[in-house]
Design a protein around this motif. Sequence first.
Motif, PDB file in Angstrom:
ATOM      1  N   ALA A  14     -42.250  55.523 -18.052  1.00 36.30           N
ATOM      2  CA  ALA A  14     -40.852  55.856 -18.322  1.00 36.30           C
ATOM      3  C   ALA A  14     -40.567  55.910 -19.814  1.00 36.30           C
ATOM      4  O   ALA A  14     -39.655  56.625 -20.249  1.00 36.30           O
ATOM      5  N   VAL A  15     -41.335  55.158 -20.604  1.00 36.22           N
ATOM      6  CA  VAL A  15     -41.178  55.210 -22.060  1.00 36.22           C
ATOM      7  C   VAL A  15     -41.529  56.603 -22.572  1.00 36.22           C
ATOM      8  O   VAL A  15     -40.796  57.201 -23.364  1.00 36.22           O
ATOM      9  N   PHE A  16     -42.653  57.129 -22.092  1.00 36.83           N
ATOM     10  CA  PHE A  16     -43.056  58.483 -22.486  1.00 36.83           C
ATOM     11  C   PHE A  16     -42.061  59.516 -21.968  1.00 36.83           C
ATOM     12  O   PHE A  16     -41.701  60.463 -22.672  1.00 36.83           O
ATOM     13  N   LEU A  17     -41.592  59.341 -20.726  1.00 39.45           N
ATOM     14  CA  LEU A  17     -40.660  60.296 -20.128  1.00 39.45           C
ATOM     15  C   LEU A  17     -39.341  60.336 -20.875  1.00 39.45           C
ATOM     16  O   LEU A  17     -38.843  61.403 -21.239  1.00 39.45           O
ATOM     17  N   HIS A  18     -38.748  59.175 -21.131  1.00 36.25           N
ATOM     18  CA  HIS A  18     -37.419  59.122 -21.748  1.00 36.25           C
ATOM     19  C   HIS A  18     -37.449  59.664 -23.173  1.00 36.25           C
ATOM     20  O   HIS A  18     -36.568  60.436 -23.577  1.00 36.25           O
ATOM     21  N   SER A  19     -38.470  59.286 -23.939  1.00 31.97           N
ATOM     22  CA  SER A  19     -38.560  59.807 -25.310  1.00 31.97           C
ATOM     23  C   SER A  19     -38.758  61.313 -25.304  1.00 31.97           C
ATOM     24  O   SER A  19     -38.248  62.022 -26.178  1.00 31.97           O
ATOM     25  N   SER A  20     -39.476  61.827 -24.305  1.00 25.07           N
ATOM     26  CA  SER A  20     -39.693  63.268 -24.206  1.00 25.07           C
ATOM     27  C   SER A  20     -38.402  63.997 -23.834  1.00 25.07           C
ATOM     28  O   SER A  20     -38.087  65.048 -24.390  1.00 25.07           O
ATOM     29  N   LEU A  21     -37.634  63.434 -22.901  1.00 25.59           N
ATOM     30  CA  LEU A  21     -36.376  64.062 -22.483  1.00 25.59           C
ATOM     31  C   LEU A  21     -35.380  64.129 -23.637  1.00 25.59           C
ATOM     32  O   LEU A  21     -34.701  65.142 -23.827  1.00 25.59           O
ATOM     33  N   ILE A  22     -35.294  63.045 -24.416  1.00 29.95           N
ATOM     34  CA  ILE A  22     -34.375  63.039 -25.557  1.00 29.95           C
ATOM     35  C   ILE A  22     -34.912  63.913 -26.678  1.00 29.95           C
ATOM     36  O   ILE A  22     -34.181  64.682 -27.312  1.00 29.95           O
ATOM     37  N   GLY A  23     -36.214  63.837 -26.937  1.00 30.15           N
ATOM     38  CA  GLY A  23     -36.806  64.617 -28.020  1.00 30.15           C
ATOM     39  C   GLY A  23     -36.674  66.107 -27.819  1.00 30.15           C
ATOM     40  O   GLY A  23     -36.560  66.868 -28.784  1.00 30.15           O
ATOM     41  N   GLY A  24     -36.668  66.557 -26.579  1.00 33.58           N
ATOM     42  CA  GLY A  24     -36.544  67.987 -26.309  1.00 33.58           C
ATOM     43  C   GLY A  24     -35.165  68.398 -25.865  1.00 33.58           C
ATOM     44  O   GLY A  24     -34.992  69.461 -25.258  1.00 33.58           O
ATOM     45  N   LEU A  25     -34.146  67.583 -26.200  1.00 35.01           N
ATOM     46  CA  LEU A  25     -32.801  67.843 -25.707  1.00 35.01           C
ATOM     47  C   LEU A  25     -32.193  69.115 -26.268  1.00 35.01           C
ATOM     48  O   LEU A  25     -31.430  69.795 -25.610  1.00 35.01           O
ATOM     49  N   SER A  26     -32.533  69.474 -27.505  1.00 35.31           N
ATOM     50  CA  SER A  26     -31.979  70.681 -28.101  1.00 35.31           C
ATOM     51  C   SER A  26     -33.096  71.594 -28.571  1.00 35.31           C
ATOM     52  O   SER A  26     -34.177  71.128 -28.910  1.00 35.31           O
ATOM     53  N   PRO A  27     -32.885  72.911 -28.594  1.00 32.10           N
ATOM     54  CA  PRO A  27     -33.938  73.843 -28.974  1.00 32.10           C
ATOM     55  C   PRO A  27     -34.487  73.618 -30.372  1.00 32.10           C
ATOM     56  O   PRO A  27     -35.640  73.903 -30.644  1.00 32.10           O
ATOM     57  N   ASP A  28     -33.680  73.109 -31.284  1.00 41.64           N
ATOM     58  CA  ASP A  28     -34.157  72.926 -32.660  1.00 41.64           C
ATOM     59  C   ASP A  28     -34.695  71.524 -32.898  1.00 41.64           C
ATOM     60  O   ASP A  28     -34.745  71.041 -34.014  1.00 41.64           O
ATOM     61  N   ARG A  29     -35.107  70.878 -31.800  1.00 41.13           N
ATOM     62  CA  ARG A  29     -35.741  69.555 -31.875  1.00 41.13           C
ATOM     63  C   ARG A  29     -34.836  68.542 -32.557  1.00 41.13           C
ATOM     64  O   ARG A  29     -35.225  67.808 -33.447  1.00 41.13           O
ATOM     65  N   GLN A  30     -33.598  68.525 -32.127  1.00 36.48           N
ATOM     66  CA  GLN A  30     -32.651  67.479 -32.490  1.00 36.48           C
ATOM     67  C   GLN A  30     -32.014  67.633 -33.857  1.00 36.48           C
ATOM     68  O   GLN A  30     -31.328  66.721 -34.312  1.00 36.48           O
ATOM     69  N   GLY A  31     -32.217  68.746 -34.552  1.00 40.06           N
ATOM     70  CA  GLY A  31     -31.637  68.879 -35.886  1.00 40.06           C
ATOM     71  C   GLY A  31     -30.132  68.758 -35.899  1.00 40.06           C
ATOM     72  O   GLY A  31     -29.550  68.280 -36.871  1.00 40.06           O
ATOM     73  N   THR A  32     -29.464  69.180 -34.832  1.00 45.37           N
ATOM     74  CA  THR A  32     -28.002  69.141 -34.796  1.00 45.37           C
ATOM     75  C   THR A  32     -27.469  67.898 -34.101  1.00 45.37           C
ATOM     76  O   THR A  32     -26.260  67.765 -33.946  1.00 45.37           O
ATOM     77  N   LEU A  33     -28.349  67.011 -33.649  1.00 44.60           N
ATOM     78  CA  LEU A  33     -27.878  65.889 -32.840  1.00 44.60           C
ATOM     79  C   LEU A  33     -28.117  64.525 -33.468  1.00 44.60           C
ATOM     80  O   LEU A  33     -27.781  63.513 -32.883  1.00 44.60           O
ATOM     81  N   ARG A  34     -28.730  64.464 -34.652  1.00 43.92           N
ATOM     82  CA  ARG A  34     -29.072  63.175 -35.235  1.00 43.92           C
ATOM     83  C   ARG A  34     -27.862  62.536 -35.911  1.00 43.92           C
ATOM     84  O   ARG A  34     -27.707  62.591 -37.129  1.00 43.92           O
ATOM     85  N   THR A  35     -27.008  61.960 -35.129  1.00 41.93           N
ATOM     86  CA  THR A  35     -25.842  61.265 -35.662  1.00 41.93           C
ATOM     87  C   THR A  35     -25.721  59.900 -35.004  1.00 41.93           C
ATOM     88  O   THR A  35     -26.250  59.672 -33.901  1.00 41.93           O
ATOM     89  N   GLN A  36     -25.027  58.998 -35.652  1.00 42.08           N
ATOM     90  CA  GLN A  36     -24.810  57.672 -35.085  1.00 42.08           C
ATOM     91  C   GLN A  36     -23.963  57.746 -33.812  1.00 42.08           C
ATOM     92  O   GLN A  36     -24.097  56.904 -32.919  1.00 42.08           O
ATOM     93  N   ALA A  37     -23.097  58.767 -33.724  1.00 42.20           N
ATOM     94  CA  ALA A  37     -22.287  58.924 -32.523  1.00 42.20           C
ATOM     95  C   ALA A  37     -23.176  59.175 -31.305  1.00 42.20           C
ATOM     96  O   ALA A  37     -22.958  58.617 -30.228  1.00 42.20           O
ATOM     97  N   VAL A  38     -24.191  60.018 -31.473  1.00 41.89           N
ATOM     98  CA  VAL A  38     -25.101  60.301 -30.370  1.00 41.89           C
ATOM     99  C   VAL A  38     -25.906  59.058 -30.022  1.00 41.89           C
ATOM    100  O   VAL A  38     -26.158  58.768 -28.848  1.00 41.89           O
ATOM    101  N   LEU A  39     -26.312  58.307 -31.022  1.00 44.22           N
ATOM    102  CA  LEU A  39     -27.058  57.080 -30.764  1.00 44.22           C
ATOM    103  C   LEU A  39     -26.219  56.109 -29.938  1.00 44.22           C
ATOM    104  O   LEU A  39     -26.737  55.440 -29.038  1.00 44.22           O
ATOM    105  N   ARG A  40     -24.916  56.040 -30.218  1.00 45.16           N
ATOM    106  CA  ARG A  40     -24.042  55.175 -29.421  1.00 45.16           C
ATOM    107  C   ARG A  40     -23.951  55.673 -27.982  1.00 45.16           C
ATOM    108  O   ARG A  40     -23.925  54.885 -27.036  1.00 45.16           O
TER     109      ARG A  40
END
Length: 428
Positions: A227-253
């Motif tokens: 599940a560690v590998f699965l969850h990190s993969s699901l979050i890591g591939g959440l956006s087409p640009d590999r998270q460039g637009t999502l790296r904010t503290q709000a998303v972390l919360r």
Amino acid sequence: MNPQPPDIAYAPPAPEQHGVDPKTGRGFLARGRFLGLIGPAFVAAVAFVDPGNVATNISAGIDYRYMLIWAVVSACLMAMFVQYLAAKLGLATGRSLAEVCRDHTSTPVRLGLWLVAEAVVIMTDLAEFVGGAVALNLLFDISLFNGGLIVAAATMVILRVRLRGREGFSAVVVGLLFVLALAFLYLVVNSPLDPVAAVSGLVPRLPDSRSALLACGIIGATVMPHAVFLHSSLIGGLSPDRQGTLRTQAVLRFLRRDVIIALGVAGVVNLLMLLVATSLPAGNGDSLVSVHAAFLDRSGAVFAAVFAVALLASGLASACAGVYSGQAVMQGFLRRNSSVWLRRAVSSVPALVVLALVTDPTEALVFSQVALAFGLPFALVPLMIFTARRDLMGAFANRVRTTFFGVVVTTVVLALNGFVIIDLVLTG
């Protein structure tokens, strides 16, 4: 030192440029991101309520009544912590744990971690197929081998939904999770309980080696390495640009809240599994079949049928998550994509062999969870190392207290594993 891939270094864009309020994260709701962030945590949570959990928690409840409640609660808290770090790694790097291991470890270490991860996925598939086949046998008197074939076919249908869009797949899998939760809630409400003894079960204790084996199995079944590998993969591939637009503290919360809610649901379900088994007389925990028979004798056909339905929902939901865990592992470590259909077909073989050769595979379920506990440090140690590295995580790097707690969690797992190994050697 390995060269630093340019998309791993933390360089957060201005949140306002992407319509995101950095304080509230409301931009994600407006852009339909909310379901995208909710889905991964709940899909990963399904891995924590698979048939191996059912077998291990039921055995603990029958053999030791309320005594191992502390192990279930501790495992749930550990799972929340580990999955939060996995999600944070995916968010900060735009990559899965397997991909980070590939890029930042030597070839021998990478191959060793990959082989252990593949073994973990095999053990997971074994538990899911065997549990689903047992459930079909209890409900419809279908042979275990034919039941395994039906489980394989049913997961293929659910995976077809996944290929048409993540939201539909998440809805199906999360729906199965809540079927499981409601089923065990029904069972507990209709079972006699001792609240005082349940509270006393929060005090850690291991009266004998069998209880240590079950505690190790509970942790392995709840803090799932795949599940560690699965969850990190699901979050890591959440956006087409590999998270460039999502790296904010709000998303972390958002992710932290997601993990707490999803793993909280999974933890409650695990606790309900143990509680419902405490009402059964000793000697009925040798197999899921005997547990079903005891429920049938004590509480009637409806009660027993609900237990079997819960087991089936557990097997189907976690089997789907297991396929994508295997894909994340292979793609991450080897840079090779595997067909979801081929992966499902290949992973079915060991489970079908077990179902063809044994008449009661419950013991195999329990020991598969113990095997997962032994594989857990090979996911935990890299996760703790990488999430503490500021060159990888940037502003999301672990604080000192987070790293300390991670070391404690890893030490507990290693201590339990060592206890079981010593016991197995001494007892032959």
